[in-house]
Design an enzyme around this catalytic site. Structure first.
Site, mmCIF file in Angstrom:
data_model
loop_
_atom_site.group_PDB
_atom_site.id
_atom_site.type_symbol
_atom_site.label_atom_id
_atom_site.label_comp_id
_atom_site.label_asym_id
_atom_site.label_seq_id
_atom_site.Cartn_x
_atom_site.Cartn_y
_atom_site.Cartn_z
ATOM 1 C CD GLU A 37 -2.473 1.742 0.330
ATOM 2 O OE1 GLU A 37 -3.189 0.904 -0.421
ATOM 3 O OE2 GLU A 37 -2.546 2.832 0.201
ATOM 4 C CG HIS A 55 -25.456 0.661 -2.324
ATOM 5 N ND1 HIS A 55 -26.225 1.696 -2.204
ATOM 6 C CD2 HIS A 55 -24.185 1.084 -2.067
ATOM 7 C CE1 HIS A 55 -25.546 2.847 -2.124
ATOM 8 N NE2 HIS A 55 -24.358 2.653 -2.107
ATOM 9 C CB ILE A 353 -13.640 -1.901 -7.837
ATOM 10 C CG1 ILE A 353 -12.751 -2.893 -8.739
ATOM 11 C CG2 ILE A 353 -14.543 -2.479 -6.828
ATOM 12 C CD1 ILE A 353 -13.751 -3.532 -9.331
#
Lengths: 493, 419
Positions: A37, A55, A353
């Site tokens: 990262e 969602h 994404i």
């Protein structure tokens, strides 16, 4: 913190929610996994700066990968919540139609949701809206019972910590600058070079780099993708009781927009998030709030819910969507890309994404396991532990349990953060976190200290004091997030 | 859970809470307990190492820690009990408190409660400055803590937004500690701090004060690199074309204080929209019988001495309530008219014939008259050549009749009878 090795079976690039979900899912198997990262912590990009909404799956076109991973991903959360102990609340949400003209949009959403296999959907009228949310204005609404709210960063942290407990390594503050497939037949062997000059070899590379996914693809010569950063600005208000607002409230989105419209989300900690805007920007780094958009957010929020005028703001923030298309029309839809690279089938691409990526992440992770499993036999790791240990959040517990904890542990007998009522135990455990990240933002996201209405005005001084005096961290090494974000230049005298 | 009963529980051990405890003891209460969330008494005074304290209470000029030491010594002399690292996490209208403390969780039942929690600083997020959110943006009091309490250097080149007293004092203090202050910017067309501080903290050090100027953008993704400042118009909106980008690594915000009334809310205490503190009568008793409020949690003071004075009143009245010498009675509203921003108390008890009114105006005014009437009859007038919004005004009123229709307003001198 982690003693990195030279060779890995899988290297995941990017420790957002997707990268961490993949690492956690892969940690079930006998694989050596490294997550790299470029920022100082997990959930440092898009994954931390969104609405935190789980969602249900009615917003995305039927038969798309977005719809499938959304619905499948949503179905994973009850179990994940049991195993990983991140905060979650399922109270449903409302999409509000202000007038009759907007009703067809709700009907379209309902039909699409039913086709996608979403349960718990119903169109309700003004009276039913007022019954659920007395402070919200609207003529009709689509009510979705399965929509929920989580803390997106605490979920990501939970996934990462559980992966780490099961042997996954994490490397922070290093970006990937090279990804070289081995010459000749050994196409499955990659050499990864980081911005700090570290070299790693890996049999598999998972590109979960979010906003930088296109750049990472280019490292192996794959230049089909362009990620278009699309900015979403938010305001956060002080906490409101459930009687003021209980669940996310969405408008019918503007016809020519890139998002779902400015909505109101009651966060897991009962602050109201106002946003996001949707504006394409030039840079994936452009996390600046702008005067004009902040004004628009306020106006739209006050239209949806007039009583918000009386609730003070405590912060604003910006998240950036990694969109695959740059268009003003919602007709043009770009699906998630989740597939092995055409040339190098051990390099898996995850591109574009964006929403509903948070909800979809558990399902995406399972897809990646299946892709790897299709090419090699995955053996279960012995003693894989799905359970993440976490420090109880003191102030959310019933008084009897608080008394018990305080009796057992003196660090529960001192409140460090007055606004969020965070004890010293929670702060110390956040500093001592599993991933070894000791930035102030890391402590903030793990303990909720510094996140309240004073924005750390009081408790950051106490936390800095603990870091220096009890952890021996040098003042000039204390930073807010990444390497350039030092809080102090040193001592005065 | 440990349980105990006290006569007077005081939430907060700063200048007003300490004074309240001293007065409660002197008024005869046996069991007076201060609950202080820090590990020291004195509150914000301890980090205010500059002089300017004590002139009213002790008739000499002291630093913040010296002033605190006097109050703490007085409290000790009176036998005031206190708990440190003791955070009141709950309070109800029955005057029951839950405290997280080094002894564990304690449930305290008090005959009277005094709210003395002080205030917090407004933040960048609250005022909504656009731009990045890097390290190097501090509220002034936080910076003061890092520098004075922890010996930490927060940067090298600083801009200060807000000319309130804390901003001015920090401008001087940064300079003394070797941090260059490029300038102080104030969105209003006048300085918000006292004249004394403006002279002693800015002018004496040659630090420029830019009025009608504000920060409109923050640059630097990780550590502050620069701010954009711009002039503002009469509606306080930035004027296009006046923007100027100034390189700096530190931005201090001194943009206002907010009384910390979360506990008051829990107890159901009615709060004032104007002052953001409790609505009180002249005993400083809130809408909840037996809960009193004083100091910066009641309304923002510009002098710690005044906060302490208010604490003395609250302590005495709370003590009298605890021993049943007084009780809640019917009271009358104090009406505030033209020009008045906040007024304390908001109510006068029906048995009151003498009252001290404290008020603040919205903006500086010149050649005006303060006019206080009761039942339409003037009972106090005073002329001001200059009346500053940065200074709280005190007026003592005395009457032979009930003060059941008080009105306070500011009128221009040219029309002394104007309404």
């Amino acid at each position: 913190m982690f003693q990195c090795q030279e060779r890995y079976d899988v290297i995941v690039i990017g420790a957002g929610v997707v990268g961490c979900a993949i690492a956690r899912e892969l940690s079930r198997f006998q694989l050596d996994i490294l997550v790299i990262e470029k920022e100082d912590d997990v959930a440092s990009g898009t994954s931390k700066a969104n609405s935190g909404v789980l969602h249900a799956g009615f917003n995305v076109p039927t038969a798309s990968l977005k719809a499938k991973t959304n619905v499948d991903g949503r179905a994973c959360f009850e179990q994940l919540h049991q195993e990983l102990h991140f905060p979650m609340r399922i109270d449903g949400k409302l999409v509000i139609a202000k007038n009759d003209e907007e009703l067809p949009y709700l009907e379209k959403l309902l039909a699409q949701g039913l086709k996608n296999g979403v349960k718990g959907l119903a169109i309700i009228d003004h009276n039913q809206i007022k019954h659920l949310e007395p402070n919200v204005e609207g003529k009709y609404a689509l009510f979705s019972a399965l929509t929920g709210v989580i803390s997106p960063y605490q979920f990501t942290i939970a996934l990462a910590e559980n992966a780490a407990q099961n042997g996954t390594h994490f490397l922070f503050d290093e970006g990937v600058t090279e990804c070289r497939p081995a010459a000749g037949k050994e196409e499955s062997n990659f050499t990864i070079v980081t911005s700090e000059g570290n070299h790693f070899k890996s049999r598999w590379v998972i590109n979960a780099a979010g906003l930088a996914a296109d750049k990472i693809c280019q490292l192996i010569g794959e230049d089909r993708y362009t990620v278009c950063p699309c900015k979403g600005e938010y305001f956060i208000t002080d906490k409101v009781p459930p009687s003021v607002l209980g669940r996310p409230i969405y408008p019918v989105p503007p016809k020519h927009g890139a998002g779902l419209g400015v909505h109101l989300t009651v966060s897991i900690d009962r602050n109201v998030l106002i946003g996001p805007s949707a504006e394409y920007c030039d840079s994936t780094d452009d996390i600046q709030n702008t005067q004009a958009t902040m004004q628009v957010l306020k106006n739209e929020a006050y239209e949806l819910m007039p009583v918000l005028r009386d609730v003070p703001f405590i912060r604003s923030y910006v998240g950036i969507r990694p969109k695959l298309i740059q268009t003003k029309s919602r007709e043009n839809f770009a699906d998630f890309v989740i597939q092995p690279n055409q040339k190098f089938n051990h390099f898996i691409e995850l591109v574009g994404i964006e929403s509903p990526g948070l909800t979809a992440s558990p399902a995406i992770a399972k897809m990646i396991v299946d892709m790897i499993g299709a090419q090699e036999k995955l053996k279960n790791r012995e003693r894989w532990n799905p359970e993440r240990k976490t420090t109880p959040s003191f102030h959310t517990l019933p008084v009897e349990e608080q008394v018990k904890l305080a009796d057992q542990d003196p660090l529960y007998r001192e409140i460090i953060c007055r606004c969020e009522l965070v004890t010293k135990r929670e702060v110390v455990d956040a500093i001592n976190n599993t991933l070894g990240v000791t930035t102030l933002d890391a402590i903030k996201r793990r303990s909720r200290s510094m996140m309240g209405r004073c924005q750390g005005g009081f408790c950051s001084t106490k936390i800095v004091d603990i870091m220096i005096r009890e952890f021996g961290i040098k003042p000039e090494a204390i930073r807010v997030n990444n390497k350039q974000s030092n809080l102090f230049v040193g001592k005065i005298k | 859970m440990i349980e105990r009963n006290v006569d007077v529980a005081i939430i907060g051990g700063g200048p007003s809470g300490l004074a309240a405890a001293i007065a409660a003891k002197r008024s005869g209460s046996q069991n007076v307990l201060i609950l202080e969330r820090n590990n020291f008494l004195g509150g914000i005074l301890i980090q205010c190492i500059h002089p300017g304290f004590g002139m009213h209470l002790y008739q000499e000029e002291l630093t913040g820690p010296e002033f605190a030491a006097r109050l703490i010594a007085d409290a000790a002399k009176e036998g005031v009990e206190y708990l440190l690292k003791a955070m009141v996490v709950d309070l109800n209208d029955q005057k029951e408190l839950i405290v997280d403390s080094p002894q564990g969780l304690i449930k305290i039942k008090a005959k009277a409660v005094i709210l003395a929690m002080g205030c917090r600083e407004r933040t960048r997020g609250m005022i909504g400055i656009p731009g990045f959110r890097p390290a190097g943006v501090f509220s002034a009091g936080t910076a003061q803590n890092y520098i004075n309490m922890q010996n930490l250097q927060i940067g090298r080149e600083a801009i200060i937004l807000g000319s309130g007293d804390i901003g001015l004092i920090m401008a001087r203090h940064l300079t003394l500690e070797g941090i260059h202050v490029i300038g102080v910017h104030e969105v209003l067309p006048y300085c918000s701090g006292s004249i004394r501080n403006r002279v002693q903290c800015l002018e004496d050090f040659g630090i420029p004060l830019h009025l009608s100027s504000t920060v409109t953008d923050i640059h630097g993704k990780h550590r502050l690199e620069a701010v954009t400042v711009a002039k503002v118009d009469g509606k306080l909106q930035p004027i296009a074309g006046t923007e100027q980008k100034i390189a700096c690594d530190t931005l201090l915000l001194s943009v206002g204080l907010i009384p910390e009334n979360e506990l008051a809310r829990k107890a159901g205490v009615k709060l004032s929209v104007q002052s953001k503190g409790a609505e009180v009568d002249d005993h400083l008793e809130t809408s909840v019988p037996g809960i009193f409020s004083c100091g910066n949690v009641l309304h923002i003071h510009d002098m710690a001495d005044y906060a302490s004075n208010e604490g003395l009143t609250a302590g005495q009245k709370a003590s009298e309530y605890a021993s049943h010498k007084t009780q809640k009675v019917q009271n009358f509203s104090v009406h505030s008219g033209e020009g008045i921003a906040t007024v304390i108390p908001q109510f006068v008890r029906q048995d009151t014939r003498e009252v001290e009114i404290k008020f603040r105006i919205r903006k500086p005014m010149y050649d005006v008259q303060l006019q206080i009437t009761n039942r339409g009859q003037p009972i106090h007038t005073r002329r001001f050549q200059t009346l500053l919004h940065s200074e709280m005004q005190l007026v003592k009123l005395k009457s032979t009749e009930p003060l059941d229709d008080l009105k306070i307003e500011i009128v221009p001198i040219s029309q002394p009878n104007a309404r």
